[in-house]
Design a protein around this motif. Structure first.
Motif, PDB file in Angstrom:
ATOM      1  N   LEU A  30       1.338  -1.365   0.160  1.00 38.72           N
ATOM      2  CA  LEU A  30       0.074   0.252  -0.115  1.00 38.72           C
ATOM      3  C   LEU A  30       0.933   1.202   0.114  1.00 38.72           C
ATOM      4  O   LEU A  30       1.752   0.833   0.372  1.00 38.72           O
ATOM      5  CB  LEU A  30      -0.973  -0.067   1.250  1.00 38.72           C
ATOM      6  N   ALA A  31       0.514   2.353  -0.379  1.00 39.22           N
ATOM      7  CA  ALA A  31       0.956   3.567  -0.410  1.00 39.22           C
ATOM      8  C   ALA A  31      -0.550   4.781   0.066  1.00 39.22           C
ATOM      9  O   ALA A  31      -1.620   4.326  -0.571  1.00 39.22           O
ATOM     10  CB  ALA A  31       1.648   3.918  -2.076  1.00 39.22           C
ATOM     11  N   PHE A  32      -0.005   5.546   0.491  1.00 40.98           N
ATOM     12  CA  PHE A  32      -0.407   6.582   0.984  1.00 40.98           C
ATOM     13  C   PHE A  32      -0.465   7.887  -0.109  1.00 40.98           C
ATOM     14  O   PHE A  32       0.992   8.369  -0.577  1.00 40.98           O
ATOM     15  CB  PHE A  32      -0.344   7.439   2.616  1.00 40.98           C
ATOM     16  N   ASP A  33      -1.807   8.895  -0.141  1.00 41.96           N
ATOM     17  CA  ASP A  33      -0.734  10.430  -0.213  1.00 41.96           C
ATOM     18  C   ASP A  33      -1.359  11.382   1.102  1.00 41.96           C
ATOM     19  O   ASP A  33      -1.004  10.798   2.082  1.00 41.96           O
ATOM     20  CB  ASP A  33      -1.802  10.926  -0.784  1.00 41.96           C
ATOM     21  N   GLU A  34      -0.395  12.061   0.745  1.00 41.62           N
ATOM     22  CA  GLU A  34      -1.353  13.455   1.714  1.00 41.62           C
ATOM     23  C   GLU A  34      -2.125  12.979   2.776  1.00 41.62           C
ATOM     24  O   GLU A  34      -2.043  13.239   3.568  1.00 41.62           O
ATOM     25  CB  GLU A  34      -0.588  14.671   1.395  1.00 41.62           C
ATOM     26  N   ALA A  35      -3.159  13.570   1.680  1.00 40.61           N
ATOM     27  CA  ALA A  35      -4.376  13.462   2.628  1.00 40.61           C
ATOM     28  C   ALA A  35      -4.747  11.839   3.691  1.00 40.61           C
ATOM     29  O   ALA A  35      -5.735  11.917   4.489  1.00 40.61           O
ATOM     30  CB  ALA A  35      -5.879  13.583   2.091  1.00 40.61           C
ATOM     31  N   GLY A  36      -3.829  10.725   3.052  1.00 40.52           N
ATOM     32  CA  GLY A  36      -4.087   9.341   3.541  1.00 40.52           C
ATOM     33  C   GLY A  36      -4.831   8.748   3.160  1.00 40.52           C
ATOM     34  O   GLY A  36      -5.527   7.383   3.556  1.00 40.52           O
ATOM     35  N   ASN A  37      -5.004   9.096   1.884  1.00 42.26           N
ATOM     36  CA  ASN A  37      -6.116   7.925   0.997  1.00 42.26           C
ATOM     37  C   ASN A  37      -4.870   6.760   1.045  1.00 42.26           C
ATOM     38  O   ASN A  37      -4.471   6.748   0.762  1.00 42.26           O
ATOM     39  CB  ASN A  37      -6.557   8.560  -0.144  1.00 42.26           C
ATOM     40  N   MET A  38      -5.618   5.800   0.801  1.00 44.49           N
ATOM     41  CA  MET A  38      -4.787   4.352   0.307  1.00 44.49           C
ATOM     42  C   MET A  38      -4.754   4.071  -1.197  1.00 44.49           C
ATOM     43  O   MET A  38      -6.375   3.908  -0.762  1.00 44.49           O
ATOM     44  CB  MET A  38      -5.535   3.363   1.636  1.00 44.49           C
ATOM     45  N   PHE A  39      -4.166   3.673  -2.047  1.00 45.11           N
ATOM     46  CA  PHE A  39      -3.832   2.564  -3.027  1.00 45.11           C
ATOM     47  C   PHE A  39      -3.140   2.029  -2.558  1.00 45.11           C
ATOM     48  O   PHE A  39      -1.924   1.140  -2.393  1.00 45.11           O
ATOM     49  CB  PHE A  39      -2.884   3.525  -3.891  1.00 45.11           C
ATOM     50  N   VAL A  40      -3.611   0.540  -3.060  1.00 49.34           N
ATOM     51  CA  VAL A  40      -3.336  -0.688  -2.536  1.00 49.34           C
ATOM     52  C   VAL A  40      -3.259  -1.166  -3.203  1.00 49.34           C
ATOM     53  O   VAL A  40      -4.232  -1.915  -4.765  1.00 49.34           O
ATOM     54  CB  VAL A  40      -5.223  -1.316  -1.882  1.00 49.34           C
ATOM     55  N   SER A  41      -2.330  -2.905  -3.426  1.00 41.05           N
ATOM     56  CA  SER A  41      -2.555  -4.078  -4.799  1.00 41.05           C
ATOM     57  C   SER A  41      -2.981  -4.447  -4.221  1.00 41.05           C
ATOM     58  O   SER A  41      -2.651  -5.160  -3.341  1.00 41.05           O
ATOM     59  CB  SER A  41      -1.738  -3.888  -4.958  1.00 41.05           C
ATOM     60  N   ASP A  42      -3.918  -4.803  -4.695  1.00 38.83           N
ATOM     61  CA  ASP A  42      -5.342  -6.285  -4.436  1.00 38.83           C
ATOM     62  C   ASP A  42      -4.620  -7.480  -5.526  1.00 38.83           C
ATOM     63  O   ASP A  42      -5.023  -7.532  -6.615  1.00 38.83           O
ATOM     64  CB  ASP A  42      -6.329  -5.328  -4.817  1.00 38.83           C
ATOM     65  N   SER A  43      -3.134  -8.464  -4.737  1.00 37.38           N
ATOM     66  CA  SER A  43      -3.076  -9.889  -5.589  1.00 37.38           C
ATOM     67  C   SER A  43      -4.495 -10.718  -6.698  1.00 37.38           C
ATOM     68  O   SER A  43      -5.741 -10.609  -5.979  1.00 37.38           O
ATOM     69  CB  SER A  43      -2.211 -10.224  -4.608  1.00 37.38           C
ATOM     70  N   SER A  44      -3.695 -10.985  -7.565  1.00 34.70           N
ATOM     71  CA  SER A  44      -4.951 -12.182  -8.061  1.00 34.70           C
ATOM     72  C   SER A  44      -4.926 -13.448  -6.886  1.00 34.70           C
ATOM     73  O   SER A  44      -3.836 -13.838  -6.637  1.00 34.70           O
ATOM     74  CB  SER A  44      -4.511 -12.432  -9.390  1.00 34.70           C
ATOM     75  N   PRO A  45      -6.297 -13.644  -6.996  1.00 36.65           N
ATOM     76  CA  PRO A  45      -6.393 -15.062  -6.135  1.00 36.65           C
ATOM     77  C   PRO A  45      -5.935 -16.541  -6.909  1.00 36.65           C
ATOM     78  O   PRO A  45      -5.969 -17.493  -7.332  1.00 36.65           O
ATOM     79  CB  PRO A  45      -7.495 -15.087  -6.105  1.00 36.65           C
ATOM     80  N   THR A  46      -5.796 -16.280  -8.997  1.00 34.95           N
ATOM     81  CA  THR A  46      -4.570 -16.931  -8.769  1.00 34.95           C
ATOM     82  C   THR A  46      -3.658 -16.766  -9.843  1.00 34.95           C
ATOM     83  O   THR A  46      -3.648 -15.941  -9.700  1.00 34.95           O
ATOM     84  CB  THR A  46      -5.912 -17.625 -10.965  1.00 34.95           C
ATOM     85  N   VAL A  47      -3.019 -17.835  -9.813  1.00 34.82           N
ATOM     86  CA  VAL A  47      -1.775 -17.736 -10.268  1.00 34.82           C
ATOM     87  C   VAL A  47      -1.426 -18.054 -11.818  1.00 34.82           C
ATOM     88  O   VAL A  47      -1.382 -18.936 -12.295  1.00 34.82           O
ATOM     89  CB  VAL A  47      -0.448 -19.421  -9.133  1.00 34.82           C
ATOM     90  N   TYR A  48      -0.374 -16.952 -12.789  1.00 34.65           N
ATOM     91  CA  TYR A  48      -0.325 -17.428 -13.879  1.00 34.65           C
ATOM     92  C   TYR A  48       0.377 -18.437 -14.303  1.00 34.65           C
ATOM     93  O   TYR A  48       1.378 -19.433 -13.535  1.00 34.65           O
ATOM     94  CB  TYR A  48       1.120 -15.920 -14.519  1.00 34.65           C
ATOM     95  N   PRO A  49       0.912 -19.392 -15.243  1.00 32.71           N
ATOM     96  CA  PRO A  49      -0.291 -18.907 -16.896  1.00 32.71           C
ATOM     97  C   PRO A  49      -1.290 -19.902 -16.483  1.00 32.71           C
ATOM     98  O   PRO A  49      -2.548 -20.039 -17.356  1.00 32.71           O
ATOM     99  CB  PRO A  49       0.332 -19.526 -17.112  1.00 32.71           C
ATOM    100  N   ASP A  50      -2.539 -20.246 -15.027  1.00 35.25           N
ATOM    101  CA  ASP A  50      -3.748 -20.913 -15.144  1.00 35.25           C
ATOM    102  C   ASP A  50      -4.484 -20.203 -15.556  1.00 35.25           C
ATOM    103  O   ASP A  50      -6.009 -20.902 -15.684  1.00 35.25           O
ATOM    104  CB  ASP A  50      -3.949 -21.781 -13.731  1.00 35.25           C
TER     105      ASP A  50
END
Length: 303
Positions: free
Chosen positions: A121-141
């Motif tokens: 996750l990363a924050f901006d100055e206002a405290g909003n979060m930006f999150v990487s939501d990983s894939s529940p499946t794994v390449y190349p399936d």
């Protein structure tokens, strides 16, 4: 001219856990007193899941040991000074005090009909979060199903900024309002430019192709000059790229230090060029240090 550095070992933090058979350090981040905090993704209940390290004395203090959570990143909130943790196992984001107390659930539940697998996750100055939501499946399936999600600071409402992503992992926000996303299953770094309010993506493209070989693009960080530090899962090293995509430096772990498989994440202490990276494998979990190309900022400090 491309730089090459060999990182120096600072200390060993963990050994493989008997219950899980491994240890995996992640999420290094400095508090205002210069103490390093990090998580152990694979720590079982009762073992230190979140730790604080005094780098001067090498004292390690467990902060969170309870529960079955698998914390994959840590970051300080810019508004409240609390430590935010992504729990990949439960799909939650929680926050705790600097002493690991007063745990609060910041986000839980589904996002547009699907549970989250929050990684970094990363924050901006206002405290909003930006999150990487990983894939529940794994390449190349299967087709890519990872997402980039924004969580509002005031309402905790979650919005999908990008979907169909090939397992996003690292995420950093630069001074121009662009997110740099490490795609684990594609070994690339994407640049997503946000609008002025940072509530939507205006344009996006693949900015950097990572020559990973048997390794995969893990977490990342950005220094004051906009250089991108790309951590690696599979080979313990950091690759550094300029904001124009030029490969500027490679930081290796000493070849004679055996039993290390991943350099998962790093933090550049804000206001300095002192960078610290979490390195793990069958030999245990370690902290290594190297000299960054420019000073660290809040976006260099965890995620």
């Amino acid at each position: 001219m491309r730089q090459h550095q060999t990182a120096q070992r600072v200390l060993q933090v963990t050994s493989p856990h008997e219950a899980t058979g491994m240890t995996l350090l992640e999420g290094p981040t400095f508090d205002g007193q210069g103490r390093l905090h990090l998580v152990d993704v694979t720590a079982p209940a009762g073992a230190p899941k979140v730790m604080r390290i005094d780098l001067d004395t090498e004292e390690i203090t467990p902060l969170v040991t309870e529960g079955n959570g698998a914390f994959t990143s840590a970051q300080w909130g810019p508004q409240d000074g609390r430590l935010y943790l992504t729990d990949y196992a439960s799909g939650q984001i929680i926050s705790v005090t600097a002493e690991g107390e007063d745990a609060r659930t910041v986000f839980s539940g589904e996002v547009e009909g699907r549970a989250m697998h929050p990684d970094d996750l990363a924050f901006d100055e206002a405290g909003n979060m930006f999150v990487s939501d990983s894939s529940p499946t794994v390449y190349p399936d299967a087709a890519p199903t990872g997402r980039v999600v924004r969580i509002d600071a005031e309402t905790s409402a979650a919005t999908v900024l990008a979907d169909n992503q090939p397992n996003p992992n690292g995420i950093s926000l630069d001074r121009d309002g662009a997110l740099w996303i490490s795609q684990l299953d594609a070994n690339r770094i994407d640049r997503l430019l946000l609008n002025q309010d940072r509530i939507a993506v205006t344009t996006g493209h693949t900015a950097i192709h990572v020559d990973g070989g048997p390794s995969q693009a893990d977490s990342n960080a950005i220094d004051a000059d906009g250089n991108i530090y790309q951590a690696s899962h599979g080979i313990p090293r950091i690759l550094v790229y300029g904001p124009d995509g030029t490969h500027r430096a490679t930081i290796d772990i000493p070849a004679e230090h055996e039993g290390l498989e991943s350099a998962t994440n790093l933090a550049i202490r804000p206001g300095t060029q002192k960078a610290f990276v979490t390195v793990s494998g069958p030999a245990g979990g370690f902290i290594y240090r190297f000299d960054a190309l420019a000073e660290g900022t809040r976006q260099s400090n965890g995620g």
